[in-house]
Design a protein around this motif. Structure first.
Motif: not given
Length: 178
Positions: A115-129
């Motif tokens: 599993k890898t944790t990081g930042t997913l950015t779609i449009r102008d929203v970034s979330k840790t997933v």
């Protein structure tokens, strides 16, 4: 610090840097598929293959990292009207946000997989997933990576709440790295 120690330290740093660079791989092929349920059934579609870089060695997971981009503008479902609408500012707003981006910060073993944790950015929203994935080393030295995960489209401002379209999107991402 003596000159010999400085040179020795510099050479060690140079070797460490070279070794870490040698492990960086490029994504050479892959696919990005998705499905979302709606009032008439399930809508399946694709994006172009992911692009980017990866560092992965199953013997040294702590050094793993991923920097992956998927073109939001490549969205396809086989319905031109729907595809055009999904690329509009109401959904992906591809004229302003042409890419979906994931950059890892930590990768771990998770049973037989990873599993890898990081930042997913779609449009102008970034979330840790945290994304689960499988990695299989092939005879030619490449790795086949695959991840199946779900995201809530509303978390990334992809449309609005709508009784005709479910919020959860299933994503199937595959990449060959070399």
């Amino acid at each position: 610090m003596t000159s010999a120690i400085k040179i020795y330290s510099f050479l060690i740093m140079l070797l460490a840097f070279s070794a870490s660079q040698a492990q960086t791989s490029k994504i050479i092929s892959g696919s990005t598929n998705f499905s979302v349920k709606f009032v008439l059934g399930t809508c399946d579609g694709t994006f172009d293959a992911p692009k980017g870089t990866a560092v992965f060695d199953e013997k040294n997971i702590s050094t793993a990292s991923f920097n992956i981009t998927v073109s939001a503008a490549s969205f396809k479902t086989g319905n031109n009207s729907r595809d055009k609408d999904m690329k509009s500012e109401k959904y992906f707003f591809v004229s302003k946000y042409p890419d979906i981006h994931f950059k890892s910060s930590k990768t771990e073993k998770d049973g037989a997989n990873y599993k890898t944790t990081g930042t997913l950015t779609i449009r102008d929203v970034s979330k840790t997933v945290t994304l689960p994935f499988e990695a299989k080393k092939k005879a030619d030295g490449t790795y086949a990576l695959s991840s199946v995960f779900e995201i809530n489209r509303l978390d990334y401002k992809i449309g609005e709440k709508d009784w005709k379209l479910k919020d959860i999107v299933k994503v199937d991402l595959k990449a060959i790295i070399k």
